[in-house]
Design an enzyme around this catalytic site. Structure first.
Site, PDB file in Angstrom:
ATOM      1  N   HIS A 235     -16.720  -7.717   1.225  1.00  0.00           N
ATOM      2  CA  HIS A 235     -15.360  -7.333   0.865  1.00  0.00           C
ATOM      3  C   HIS A 235     -15.066  -5.907   1.337  1.00  0.00           C
ATOM      4  CE1 HIS A 235     -12.753  -5.291  -2.238  1.00  0.00           C
ATOM      5  NE2 HIS A 235     -11.971  -6.298  -1.904  1.00  0.00           N
TER       6      HIS A 235
ATOM      7  N   THR B 291     -13.366  -2.322 -15.980  1.00  0.00           N
ATOM      8  CA  THR B 291     -13.792  -1.625 -17.188  1.00  0.00           C
ATOM      9  C   THR B 291     -14.439  -0.311 -16.763  1.00  0.00           C
ATOM     10  OG1 THR B 291     -15.977  -2.545 -17.084  1.00  0.00           O
ATOM     11  CG2 THR B 291     -14.344  -3.832 -18.283  1.00  0.00           C
TER      12      THR B 291
ATOM     13  N   LYS C 186      -4.456 -11.678   4.550  1.00  0.00           N
ATOM     14  CA  LYS C 186      -4.147 -11.355   3.162  1.00  0.00           C
ATOM     15  C   LYS C 186      -2.878 -12.096   2.777  1.00  0.00           C
ATOM     16  CE  LYS C 186      -5.769  -9.265   0.677  1.00  0.00           C
ATOM     17  NZ  LYS C 186      -6.659  -9.691  -0.400  1.00  0.00           N
TER      18      LYS C 186
ATOM     19  N   ASN D 181     -12.058  -2.596   0.856  1.00  0.00           N
ATOM     20  CA  ASN D 181     -10.818  -2.022   0.355  1.00  0.00           C
ATOM     21  C   ASN D 181     -10.591  -0.809   1.254  1.00  0.00           C
ATOM     22  OD1 ASN D 181      -8.680  -1.219  -1.498  1.00  0.00           O
ATOM     23  ND2 ASN D 181      -9.706  -2.624  -2.891  1.00  0.00           N
TER      24      ASN D 181
ATOM     25  N   LYS E 280      -9.035 -12.851   8.886  1.00  0.00           N
ATOM     26  CA  LYS E 280      -8.703 -13.066   7.473  1.00  0.00           C
ATOM     27  C   LYS E 280      -7.261 -12.633   7.266  1.00  0.00           C
ATOM     28  CE  LYS E 280      -9.554 -10.930   2.972  1.00  0.00           C
ATOM     29  NZ  LYS E 280     -10.578 -10.530   2.019  1.00  0.00           N
TER      30      LYS E 280
ATOM     31  N   HIS F 165       0.842  -1.196   0.000  1.00  0.00           N
ATOM     32  CA  HIS F 165       0.000   0.000   0.000  1.00  0.00           C
ATOM     33  C   HIS F 165       0.875   1.243   0.000  1.00  0.00           C
ATOM     34  CE1 HIS F 165      -4.005  -1.732   1.763  1.00  0.00           C
ATOM     35  NE2 HIS F 165      -3.409  -2.613   0.965  1.00  0.00           N
TER      36      HIS F 165
ATOM     37  N   ASN G  56      -5.460 -13.499  -3.367  1.00  0.00           N
ATOM     38  CA  ASN G  56      -5.810 -12.722  -4.565  1.00  0.00           C
ATOM     39  C   ASN G  56      -5.410 -13.413  -5.870  1.00  0.00           C
ATOM     40  OD1 ASN G  56      -5.442  -9.933  -2.572  1.00  0.00           O
ATOM     41  ND2 ASN G  56      -7.236 -10.115  -3.902  1.00  0.00           N
TER      42      ASN G  56
HETATM   43  O1  GKR Z   1      -5.881  -3.947   0.816  1.00  0.00           O
HETATM   44  O2  GKR Z   1      -4.222  -5.013  -0.056  1.00  0.00           O
HETATM   45  C1  GKR Z   1      -5.417  -4.883   0.140  1.00  0.00           C
HETATM   46  C2  GKR Z   1      -6.375  -5.915  -0.364  1.00  0.00           C
HETATM   47  O3  GKR Z   1      -5.688  -6.862  -1.126  1.00  0.00           O
HETATM   48  C3  GKR Z   1      -7.495  -5.305  -1.177  1.00  0.00           C
HETATM   49  O4  GKR Z   1      -6.975  -4.455  -2.148  1.00  0.00           O
HETATM   50  C4  GKR Z   1      -8.387  -6.335  -1.799  1.00  0.00           C
HETATM   51  O5  GKR Z   1      -9.273  -5.709  -2.678  1.00  0.00           O
HETATM   52  O6  GKR Z   1      -9.201  -6.732   0.429  1.00  0.00           O
HETATM   53  C5  GKR Z   1      -9.263  -7.054  -0.868  1.00  0.00           C
HETATM   54  C6  GKR Z   1      -9.506  -8.501  -1.117  1.00  0.00           C
HETATM   55  O7  GKR Z   1     -10.178  -9.111  -0.321  1.00  0.00           O
HETATM   56  O8  GKR Z   1      -9.075  -9.033  -2.144  1.00  0.00           O
HETATM   57 MG    MG Z   2     -10.276 -10.879  -1.579  1.00  0.00          MG
END
Ligand code: GKR
Ligand code: MG
Length: 429
Positions: free
Chosen positions: A325, A108, A198, A327, A196, A29, A228
């Protein structure tokens, strides 16, 4: 028609908010990330607020919509989509496939426009609720729960950004012990009851070890892992086997509906997505193939709170689970997320939220999680108040920026630390 409900003025305020060095498959980030605050004021002088993505591409779509909106009623939120299609440009065509590099699925113009509309829809609902003395959840049909569960969103992270930015006292989290320590602090601060992680940052065995360490530290608590789309079908099945007894769901282990369907066919671990089912046209194919068992709704990119409820109804109909979800976002979006979540009977999982990572906000009273939950506000509208001083300060930061932070680009942020960095092609592992 009640002319008091007609929109008189629309204000768009792009801002930059501090963001810690959280890692993902794309990179890290940025120290500051863009958001857009939308205000609509009615003829009777009531102002409603909304929040959405603030990158330039979104601003380009938001500006013509803001210009076209005066004279429309805050009650007519369905009409926002038609208005936006007319004035913003961008194709509403079906969006098949996945932009494997992106974290938000395909981007898009049609999809960006939905995120923009969501900011305006929320602002209109806030203004309408304030006018009528009703909370937003009442405008959506009423809440079915008094509090909404959120999960602790764990990230591999550095202690600080290499090239400046706000500092915090979280320290680095780059191994299982660091992730468990981060989880403990999030639990102590906010009471979260599910987690959760990442993923997609380290080779799968290291991320498996982190999830196992979490399972040991928090026995019986729901755990999720989200790389992801970083893994091949084979790797996804390997991880599913190793974590079978521990995971609540595996989120986007592989990218695209085809690979997700293959993974789903080979495991009993439920697969969730916010990448391969992100628009209505993507639903039929994915559900027909049983590629995903949980869809993560996000009112931003599904086009608002009403459309999020439409998605929920489709999931309910097909027996597909629903989660939420997130962000990087502020308190206006968290209020909107909580209102819509409160109205959805089949919200089967705790919602994601980046909020604990955002120390800055544009509302006067920050949301407080208790036992990992947010109480659903019964105050008129969203139940939040804009802090104009903070908004002005964060807008000033946006104005002063030399352009490097105005587009969120995690790969570019990573290159400031590692000039050789390129976004890995998927499957990475
Ligand atoms: O904040 O780095 C992040 C997340 O990877 C995010 O950008 C994602 O959109 O939280 C998200 C996800 O569940 O994929
Ligand atoms: Mg995700």
């Amino acid at each position: 028609m009640d002319t008091a409900l007609l929109i008189d003025d629309v204000r768009l305020t792009p801002i930059l908010i501090a963001d810690p060095p959280l890692l993902n498959i794309q990179g890290v980030h940025q120290p500051y990330t863009p958001r857009l605050i939308v205000e609509v004021t009615t003829r009777s002088g009531v102002t409603g607020v909304g929040e959405t993505y603030g990158d330039g591409t979104y601003l380009d779509l938001a500006r013509p919509l803001a210009e076209a909106l005066p004279g429309h009623s805050v009650t007519h939120v369905n009409g926002l989509h038609h208005l936006a299609e007319r004035v913003c440009g961008g194709s509403p065509a079906p969006e098949a496939g996945v932009d494997a590099g992106g974290l938000r699925g395909v981007r898009t113009a049609g999809k960006l426009r939905l995120s923009v509309v969501s900011g305006f829809e929320v602002a209109c609902l806030d203004a309408l609720g304030k006018t009528l003395g009703l909370p937003v959840h009442a405008l959506l049909g009423g809440k079915v729960r008094d509090a909404v569960d959120y999960s602790a969103y764990l990230f591999y992270r550095w202690a600080e950004h290499p090239a400046g930015g706000a500092k915090d006292d979280w320290g680095a989290a780059l191994d299982p012990a660091g992730i468990v320590a981060q989880a403990r602090r999030l639990v102590a601060d906010h009471g979260f009851r599910s987690f959760k992680l990442k993923g997609g940052v380290f080779p799968p065995d290291q991320e498996i070890a982190a999830v196992r360490a979490l399972a040991e530290a928090f026995p019986g608590r729901p755990l999720r892992l989200d790389p992801n789309g970083a893994w091949s079908v084979g790797t996804s099945l390997y991880v599913a086997r190793r974590l079978g007894g521990v995971l609540e769901y595996l989120e986007d282990p592989a990218s695209g509906t085809d690979r997700m369907a293959e993974v789903a066919a080979g495991t009993d671990v439920p697969l969730a997505t916010n990448m391969c089912v992100t628009t209505f046209p993507e639903i039929a194919g994915a559900f027909a193939r049983d590629a995903v068992q949980v869809v993560l709704c996000d009112h931003h990119y599904w086009g608002g709170l009403h459309r999020t409820r439409e998605l929920a109804a489709i999931c309910r109909t097909y027996g597909v689970g629903l989660s939420m979800h997130s962000n990087t976002h502020l308190g206006i979006s968290l209020a909107a997320m909580t209102h819509v979540a409160a109205t959805v009977p089949n919200l089967d999982h705790a919602c994601d939220s980046h909020y604990p990572w955002q120390t800055e906000d544009v509302i006067t009273a920050r949301h407080v999680f208790e036992g990992g939950r947010l109480a659903v506000s019964d105050a008129p509208g969203l139940g939040v108040e804009l802090d104009r001083e903070r908004l002005a300060a964060l807008h000033r930061r946006w104005l002063d920026d030399d352009g490097t932070m105005r587009e969120r680009d995690d790969a570019a942020a990573m290159r400031r630390a590692d000039p050789e960095w390129v976004v890995p092609a998927v499957p990475r592992w």
